[in-house]
Write a protein that holds these residues in place. Structure first.
Motif, PDB file in Angstrom:
ATOM      1  N   GLU A 143       0.848  -1.185   0.000  1.00  0.00           N
ATOM      2  CA  GLU A 143       0.000   0.000   0.000  1.00  0.00           C
ATOM      3  C   GLU A 143       0.894   1.248   0.000  1.00  0.00           C
ATOM      4  O   GLU A 143       2.112   1.171   0.143  1.00  0.00           O
ATOM      5  N   ASP A 144       0.248   2.415  -0.141  1.00  0.00           N
ATOM      6  CA  ASP A 144       1.012   3.657  -0.216  1.00  0.00           C
ATOM      7  C   ASP A 144       1.905   3.867   1.007  1.00  0.00           C
ATOM      8  O   ASP A 144       3.055   4.292   0.884  1.00  0.00           O
ATOM      9  N   ASP A 145       1.359   3.601   2.220  1.00  0.00           N
ATOM     10  CA  ASP A 145       2.143   3.876   3.422  1.00  0.00           C
ATOM     11  C   ASP A 145       3.370   2.980   3.504  1.00  0.00           C
ATOM     12  O   ASP A 145       4.458   3.418   3.889  1.00  0.00           O
ATOM     13  N   GLN A 146       3.227   1.712   3.077  1.00  0.00           N
ATOM     14  CA  GLN A 146       4.378   0.808   3.082  1.00  0.00           C
ATOM     15  C   GLN A 146       5.406   1.231   2.027  1.00  0.00           C
ATOM     16  O   GLN A 146       6.609   1.196   2.257  1.00  0.00           O
ATOM     17  N   THR A 147       4.910   1.649   0.870  1.00  0.00           N
ATOM     18  CA  THR A 147       5.803   2.083  -0.203  1.00  0.00           C
ATOM     19  C   THR A 147       6.626   3.291   0.220  1.00  0.00           C
ATOM     20  O   THR A 147       7.842   3.350  -0.001  1.00  0.00           O
ATOM     21  N   ALA A 148       5.976   4.261   0.830  1.00  0.00           N
ATOM     22  CA  ALA A 148       6.673   5.468   1.270  1.00  0.00           C
ATOM     23  C   ALA A 148       7.730   5.138   2.310  1.00  0.00           C
ATOM     24  O   ALA A 148       8.858   5.629   2.257  1.00  0.00           O
ATOM     25  N   LYS A 186       8.456  13.541   7.529  1.00  0.00           N
ATOM     26  CA  LYS A 186       7.221  14.322   7.680  1.00  0.00           C
ATOM     27  C   LYS A 186       6.127  13.798   6.753  1.00  0.00           C
ATOM     28  O   LYS A 186       4.959  13.681   7.155  1.00  0.00           O
ATOM     29  N   GLU A 187       6.510  13.483   5.513  1.00  0.00           N
ATOM     30  CA  GLU A 187       5.524  12.978   4.553  1.00  0.00           C
ATOM     31  C   GLU A 187       5.000  11.603   4.969  1.00  0.00           C
ATOM     32  O   GLU A 187       3.810  11.307   4.822  1.00  0.00           O
ATOM     33  N   VAL A 188       5.885  10.754   5.491  1.00  0.00           N
ATOM     34  CA  VAL A 188       5.457   9.425   5.931  1.00  0.00           C
ATOM     35  C   VAL A 188       4.494   9.538   7.110  1.00  0.00           C
ATOM     36  O   VAL A 188       3.485   8.835   7.176  1.00  0.00           O
ATOM     37  N   ILE A 189       4.795  10.447   8.051  1.00  0.00           N
ATOM     38  CA  ILE A 189       3.904  10.637   9.204  1.00  0.00           C
ATOM     39  C   ILE A 189       2.524  11.102   8.734  1.00  0.00           C
ATOM     40  O   ILE A 189       1.491  10.633   9.220  1.00  0.00           O
ATOM     41  N   ALA A 190       2.506  12.036   7.774  1.00  0.00           N
ATOM     42  CA  ALA A 190       1.227  12.517   7.245  1.00  0.00           C
ATOM     43  C   ALA A 190       0.478  11.395   6.541  1.00  0.00           C
ATOM     44  O   ALA A 190      -0.745  11.275   6.650  1.00  0.00           O
ATOM     45  N   LEU A 191       1.213  10.541   5.804  1.00  0.00           N
ATOM     46  CA  LEU A 191       0.597   9.440   5.082  1.00  0.00           C
ATOM     47  C   LEU A 191       0.018   8.412   6.043  1.00  0.00           C
ATOM     48  O   LEU A 191      -1.088   7.908   5.849  1.00  0.00           O
ATOM     49  N   TRP A 192       0.762   8.125   7.087  1.00  0.00           N
ATOM     50  CA  TRP A 192       0.299   7.155   8.082  1.00  0.00           C
ATOM     51  C   TRP A 192      -0.775   7.743   8.995  1.00  0.00           C
ATOM     52  O   TRP A 192      -1.554   7.011   9.585  1.00  0.00           O
ATOM     53  N   GLY A 193      -0.775   9.062   9.159  1.00  0.00           N
ATOM     54  CA  GLY A 193      -1.713   9.692  10.083  1.00  0.00           C
ATOM     55  C   GLY A 193      -1.474   9.280  11.513  1.00  0.00           C
ATOM     56  O   GLY A 193      -2.416   9.031  12.273  1.00  0.00           O
ATOM     57  N   CYS A 194      -0.200   9.183  11.889  1.00  0.00           N
ATOM     58  CA  CYS A 194       0.142   8.696  13.223  1.00  0.00           C
ATOM     59  C   CYS A 194       0.944   9.740  13.986  1.00  0.00           C
ATOM     60  O   CYS A 194       1.292  10.793  13.450  1.00  0.00           O
ATOM     61  N   THR A 195       1.238   9.451  15.241  1.00  0.00           N
ATOM     62  CA  THR A 195       2.041  10.342  16.063  1.00  0.00           C
ATOM     63  C   THR A 195       3.523  10.164  15.720  1.00  0.00           C
ATOM     64  O   THR A 195       3.920   9.180  15.087  1.00  0.00           O
ATOM     65  N   GLN A 196       4.334  11.117  16.169  1.00  0.00           N
ATOM     66  CA  GLN A 196       5.780  10.998  15.967  1.00  0.00           C
ATOM     67  C   GLN A 196       6.326   9.781  16.709  1.00  0.00           C
ATOM     68  O   GLN A 196       7.243   9.118  16.220  1.00  0.00           O
ATOM     69  N   GLU A 197       5.776   9.508  17.855  1.00  0.00           N
ATOM     70  CA  GLU A 197       6.222   8.343  18.627  1.00  0.00           C
ATOM     71  C   GLU A 197       5.974   7.046  17.857  1.00  0.00           C
ATOM     72  O   GLU A 197       6.839   6.169  17.775  1.00  0.00           O
ATOM     73  N   GLU A 198       4.774   6.915  17.259  1.00  0.00           N
ATOM     74  CA  GLU A 198       4.445   5.717  16.486  1.00  0.00           C
ATOM     75  C   GLU A 198       5.310   5.640  15.233  1.00  0.00           C
ATOM     76  O   GLU A 198       5.777   4.561  14.844  1.00  0.00           O
ATOM     77  N   ARG A 241       8.735   4.373  16.020  1.00  0.00           N
ATOM     78  CA  ARG A 241       8.734   2.917  16.247  1.00  0.00           C
ATOM     79  C   ARG A 241       8.676   2.168  14.928  1.00  0.00           C
ATOM     80  O   ARG A 241       9.437   1.215  14.716  1.00  0.00           O
ATOM     81  N   ARG A 242       7.816   2.600  14.022  1.00  0.00           N
ATOM     82  CA  ARG A 242       7.650   1.892  12.753  1.00  0.00           C
ATOM     83  C   ARG A 242       8.852   2.060  11.826  1.00  0.00           C
ATOM     84  O   ARG A 242       9.148   1.176  11.020  1.00  0.00           O
ATOM     85  N   LEU A 243       9.536   3.196  11.957  1.00  0.00           N
ATOM     86  CA  LEU A 243      10.714   3.431  11.124  1.00  0.00           C
ATOM     87  C   LEU A 243      11.993   2.894  11.757  1.00  0.00           C
ATOM     88  O   LEU A 243      13.049   2.903  11.131  1.00  0.00           O
ATOM     89  N   GLY A 244      11.886   2.448  13.014  1.00  0.00           N
ATOM     90  CA  GLY A 244      13.066   1.935  13.696  1.00  0.00           C
ATOM     91  C   GLY A 244      14.042   3.030  14.068  1.00  0.00           C
ATOM     92  O   GLY A 244      15.261   2.820  14.065  1.00  0.00           O
ATOM     93  N   ILE A 245      13.528   4.217  14.375  1.00  0.00           N
ATOM     94  CA  ILE A 245      14.350   5.362  14.745  1.00  0.00           C
ATOM     95  C   ILE A 245      13.990   5.779  16.166  1.00  0.00           C
ATOM     96  O   ILE A 245      12.817   5.783  16.533  1.00  0.00           O
ATOM     97  N   ALA A 246      14.976   6.098  16.979  1.00  0.00           N
ATOM     98  CA  ALA A 246      14.700   6.601  18.324  1.00  0.00           C
ATOM     99  C   ALA A 246      13.891   7.888  18.226  1.00  0.00           C
ATOM    100  O   ALA A 246      14.157   8.726  17.360  1.00  0.00           O
TER     101      ALA A 246
END
Length: 268
Positions: free
Chosen positions: A90-95, A118-130, A133-138
């Protein structure tokens, strides 16, 4: 137009480069053309060792998920078919995958990373914390990267053009004014400061505040000032001192001349 045949080899497809559309989620905006040329030479001699990753879109075409540099190099090398891994994302996984590939392989500049996140967060519609976690970044790392976008586009371009690091950019964010930030960046370059020196320079700007002379309080009501002068002159006249005033009004100002004879001239 020459039609290219698509051969299915398990999960690998052999696609004509023209069949692959660029990813709309590509965070990278600048590509090193010399590096692409070197990669193209290697591919021409040895073939593409790692397939690109694509997903199927309308009209029998495919959209790139990961491998922008490889795809450009294949086109430059003149390949008519390239191996591609077909995925159903899906788009969010692709981004997210496109961003991660760039971060983990040929690093984006700090501002491209920040815009991509920033674009991935907007695409996912999630918090920075989430997102962290999903990007594997502190999360502090992700927050620091997003803070870079507070610099103007011109300041970002200046940092990239002069090879300033993410830490250089973060240092000037401590300065409150845009002009101060620009001037500090220019000094980093002019004085060839490393990141540690840049931090120290900004710290000095923040702590070494210029010393000001005691300011003379401004008179908020001119009438009070005028009445004070008139009262003082009247007191002198009442005491026998032949003081006098001359008032001149101009555009936006009132000028008072006070004439007070000295003891010698008054008695003569």
């Amino acid at each position: 137009m020459l039609q290219h045949r698509v051969k299915s080899i398990g999960k690998i497809l052999l696609l004509a480069p023209q069949q692959i559309e660029p990813s709309p989620f590509q965070a990278r905006t600048n590509f090193d053309q010399q590096e692409i040329a070197r990669l193209a030479l290697s591919i021409a001699q040895n073939g593409l060792l790692q397939p690109v990753t694509v997903r199927k879109v309308q009209n029998g075409r495919y959209q790139l998920i990961a491998g922008e540099r490889r795809l450009r190099a294949c086109k430059l090398a003149g390949l008519t078919e390239i191996p591609a891994i077909l995925c159903d994302y899906e788009d969010d996984q692709t981004a997210a995958l496109g961003l991660l590939e760039n971060v983990q392989r040929q690093g984006l500049d700090p501002f491209e990373q920040a815009r991509g996140i920033k674009e991935v967060i907007a695409l996912w519609g999630c918090t920075q914390e989430e997102a962290a976690r999903r990007l594997g970044i502190a999360q502090p790392t992700l927050n620091n990267k997003l803070r870079l976008l507070a610099l103007t586009a011109q300041q970002q371009e200046y940092c990239v053009a002069h090879g300033l690091t993410e830490r250089h950019a973060r240092a000037v964010l401590r300065l409150p004014a845009e002009q101060q930030r620009t001037q500090a960046l220019e000094q980093f370059v002019k004085q060839s400061m490393n990141a540690r020196q840049a931090d120290a320079y900004v710290e000095r700007l923040l702590t070494d505040k210029p010393r000001h002379r005691h300011a003379i309080p401004m008179v908020r009501d001119v009438r009070i000032f005028v009445n004070t002068i008139n009262r003082a002159v009247r007191l002198m006249v009442d005491a026998g001192v032949p003081a006098s005033t001359k008032r001149t009004e101009g555009e936006g100002y009132v000028e008072y001349t006070v004439h007070i004879p000295t003891a010698t001239s008054a008695s003569s």
